[in-house]
Design a protein around this motif. Structure first.
Motif, short mmCIF file in Angstrom:
data_model
loop_
_atom_site.label_atom_id
_atom_site.label_comp_id
_atom_site.label_asym_id
_atom_site.label_seq_id
_atom_site.Cartn_x
_atom_site.Cartn_y
_atom_site.Cartn_z
N ASP A 1 0.78 -1.01 0.04
CA ASP A 1 -0.11 0.24 0.01
C ASP A 1 0.84 1.17 -0.16
N PRO A 2 1.06 1.86 -1.12
CA PRO A 2 1.78 3.26 -1.03
C PRO A 2 0.98 4.25 -0.74
N PRO A 3 1.50 5.31 -0.26
CA PRO A 3 0.65 6.41 0.70
C PRO A 3 -0.38 6.96 -0.35
N LEU A 4 -1.44 7.58 0.18
CA LEU A 4 -2.21 8.13 -0.31
C LEU A 4 -1.84 9.36 -1.36
N PHE A 5 -0.74 9.95 -0.71
CA PHE A 5 -0.24 11.25 -1.47
C PHE A 5 1.34 10.90 -1.61
N PHE B 1 -4.77 16.23 -8.26
CA PHE B 1 -5.17 16.77 -7.04
C PHE B 1 -4.00 17.35 -6.10
N THR B 2 -3.59 18.37 -6.24
CA THR B 2 -2.43 18.87 -5.35
C THR B 2 -2.78 19.28 -4.17
N VAL B 3 -1.95 18.84 -2.96
CA VAL B 3 -2.15 19.26 -1.76
C VAL B 3 -0.75 19.97 -1.37
N THR B 4 -0.73 21.26 -0.87
CA THR B 4 0.65 22.04 -0.44
C THR B 4 0.75 21.77 1.04
N GLY B 5 1.80 21.25 1.40
CA GLY B 5 2.14 21.03 2.63
C GLY B 5 2.83 22.22 3.48
N LYS B 6 2.64 22.23 4.59
CA LYS B 6 3.38 23.42 5.54
C LYS B 6 4.92 23.45 5.04
N ARG B 7 5.55 24.60 5.30
CA ARG B 7 6.76 24.86 5.00
C ARG B 7 7.70 23.87 6.19
N ARG C 1 6.20 22.12 0.58
CA ARG C 1 6.47 21.01 -0.34
C ARG C 1 5.00 20.94 -0.88
N GLU C 2 5.12 20.45 -2.46
CA GLU C 2 3.76 20.20 -3.10
C GLU C 2 3.75 18.61 -3.22
N PHE C 3 2.82 18.26 -2.90
CA PHE C 3 2.06 16.85 -2.87
C PHE C 3 1.11 16.49 -3.88
N ALA C 4 0.68 15.40 -4.34
CA ALA C 4 -0.36 14.95 -4.89
C ALA C 4 -1.16 13.66 -4.57
N LEU C 5 -2.52 13.82 -4.55
CA LEU C 5 -3.22 12.42 -3.91
C LEU C 5 -2.95 11.50 -5.36
N ARG C 6 -2.78 10.34 -4.99
CA ARG C 6 -2.48 9.36 -6.08
C ARG C 6 -3.40 9.26 -7.07
N ILE D 1 -4.82 -2.34 -3.38
CA ILE D 1 -6.30 -2.10 -3.57
C ILE D 1 -6.70 -0.64 -2.86
N GLY D 2 -7.28 0.21 -3.09
CA GLY D 2 -7.81 1.34 -2.41
C GLY D 2 -8.12 2.45 -3.51
N PRO D 3 -8.23 3.54 -2.77
CA PRO D 3 -8.82 4.76 -3.44
C PRO D 3 -7.91 5.60 -4.33
N CYS D 4 -8.28 6.14 -5.50
CA CYS D 4 -7.49 6.97 -6.25
C CYS D 4 -8.12 8.33 -6.44
N PHE D 5 -7.29 9.28 -7.08
CA PHE D 5 -8.10 10.57 -7.00
C PHE D 5 -7.62 11.34 -8.48
N ARG D 6 -8.57 11.75 -9.05
CA ARG D 6 -8.25 12.51 -10.42
C ARG D 6 -9.52 13.69 -10.55
N TYR D 7 -8.78 14.78 -10.70
CA TYR D 7 -9.72 16.07 -10.83
C TYR D 7 -10.47 16.08 -12.12
#
Ligand code: HAM
Length: 447
Positions: free
Chosen positions: A43-47, A69-75, A82-87, A115-121
């Motif tokens: 199970d790789p991480p969700l982001f 779906f990008t997620v900006t982390g705190k500095r 850092r910029e992350f993205a939901l898989r 097996i698991g959720p994925c995200f596409r905007y």
């Protein structure tokens, strides 16, 4: 009903108990077939760091260009935020994990599934969601057409177990090596010189940035033009041709029919040679139930040593839809076997342990432990569709008896309280009890 204050965000949905029956069954089948074939769960991480997907899937793919779906982390300390993205899929993350954990040291190929959720905007529509579920299989570290054939065989087994294989067609293509495609793309560009204006706007853009995508364009104008364009298979090298022929031979050996589809290129950049999709036989490409292919350059692109790989992902929502269309009833494991109704303080006390004992024996038991009348408790038992109801009133407590009612037959009888557990078990059948069996013996250091 009043209008709810909040609803699920567009393109997402609650997986309600009714659909969970299907999801649970799909997961069970996937796990079973994967274990049989030696795959291990990861199970790789969700982001992930956005770069994993940008590099892996490709800058000019729809997934990266429009759907991340990008997620900006705190500095972190002094550094940049850092910029992350939901898989949006599993493959790039799993290949990142293969490198990160030195899996090239393991016996090859390394077979992994997830097996698991994925995200596409994406723009939501039927069968296309912003959060959806995939099951994913990857075979990394060795290249041979027999591995491609075996992967496809596992998928055929999964779809057959789910009773939807006869609704699908396996579409196959070989898109050659990176060099083959480079030469082809040049030829395709040449072909379109002077014809750009005849393409819809979106495809004009594709012609510039990712011309291969024109091959599976859904636009009528593009499809007409493509008919006269050079074909990708004319540019394949001998090795790719031989590889594909051998794969088709192996599939034949396994009794798997496929449809050759020279326009199948897939929407992710990492593919080379073998690509395939399972299509809905009636509606075609629009809603592929799953797709995959070979990605021999991906691990190197992500910083690892050159390592071949092949994989596949299926869309679980689309599979659930097919199962329902085919009239498949997923097993209902949530049925209520026994409803326990009671009246009076002493009965209530006795029922607490009766409910607990029944549950411990593997009987799905609900207990109405409120203060409602017996009549309204019976109505409740009916609503929960309990198979049996046990009634314990003041009289029964005094006489050490209990009433057992068969809800479907509408018949009831009084019996000794002490006999009720074996009686219920006899009625339900030992094999139908929901007992938690740990077949494998585990040992703790403290034992
Ligand atoms: P993909 O074709 O992008 O491939 O997705 C696989 C399947 O996921 C699709 O055929 C579809 O059933 C489902 N799917 C994709 N997007 C959505 C969506 N927005 N809503 C609902 N279902 C969707 C991959 O993801 C590759 N990683 C497959 C792979 C594995 N290739 C090699 N290894």
């Amino acid at each position: 009903m009043s209008e709810p204050l909040f609803r699920t965000p567009k393109g997402t949905h609650d997986v309600l108990p009714e659909d969970h029956k299907y999801h649970t069954y799909i997961k069970k089948v996937v796990r079973h077939r994967c274990r049989q074939a030696g795959y291990k769960r990861i199970d790789p991480p969700l982001f992930e760091h956005t770069g994993v997907f940008r590099r892996g899937i490709g800058e000019h793919t729809d997934i990266v260009e429009k759907e991340l779906f990008t997620v900006t982390g705190k500095r972190d300390g002094e550094g940049e935020a850092r910029e992350f993205a939901l898989r949006p899929e599993f493959t790039a993350g799993i290949c990142r994990a293969y490198i990160e954990h030195g899996m090239q040291q393991l016996p090859q190929p390394v077979e992994l599934y997830s097996i698991g959720p994925c995200f596409r905007y994406d723009r939501p529509q039927k069968g296309r969601y912003r959060q959806f579920h995939q099951f994913d299989l990857e075979v990394i570290g060795l290249k041979d057409p027999s591995l491609d054939a075996q992967l496809i065989h596992v998928l055929v087994k999964i779809f057959s177990d789910l009773r939807i294989f006869n609704r699908l067609t396996l579409q196959m293509n070989n898109i050659g090596t990176a060099e083959n495609r480079k030469a082809y793309v040049e030829a395709l560009k040449d072909f379109f010189i002077g014809k750009e204006r005849q393409l819809p706007e979106e495809d004009q853009r594709r012609l510039k940035e990712n011309p291969l995508r024109l091959l599976d364009s859904k636009e009528e104008d593009t499809r007409i033009l493509i008919k006269n364009a050079p074909r990708l298979d004319q540019f394949l090298d001998d090795e790719s041709r031989r590889y594909h022929d051998t794969l088709l031979e192996y599939l034949l050996e396994l009794g798997i029919k496929s449809v050759p589809n020279p326009n199948l290129v897939r929407g992710l950049d990492y593919y080379c040679q073998t690509v395939f999709e399972f299509w809905d036989s009636s509606t075609g490409a629009q809603n592929a139930v799953g797709g995959g292919g070979r990605y021999d350059g991906l691990i190197e692109l992500l910083g690892g040593k050159p390592t071949p790989g092949i994989g596949f992902a299926g869309g679980m929502e689309r599979m659930v839809w097919h199962m329902k269309e085919a009239g498949v009833r997923a097993p209902d494991k949530d049925q209520v076997d026994v409803f326990v109704a009671q009246l009076g303080p002493e009965a209530k006390r006795q029922c607490l342990s009766l409910v607990s004992q029944l549950r411990e024996l593997g009987v799905h038991t609900l207990g109405a432990l409120g203060e409602a009348s017996l009549k309204s408790q019976m109505r409740l038992a009916d609503k929960f569709q309990a198979r049996y109801t046990l009634l314990l009133g003041k009289m029964e407590v005094k006489e050490n008896t209990i009433i057992l009612r068969d809800m479907q037959a509408g018949k009831q009888r009084q019996m000794a309280f002490k006999d009720v557990l074996p009686e219920i078990i006899g009625l339900l059948g030992k094999e139908n009890l929901d007992t938690y069996v740990l077949r494998d013996h585990i040992v703790a250091d403290e034992d």
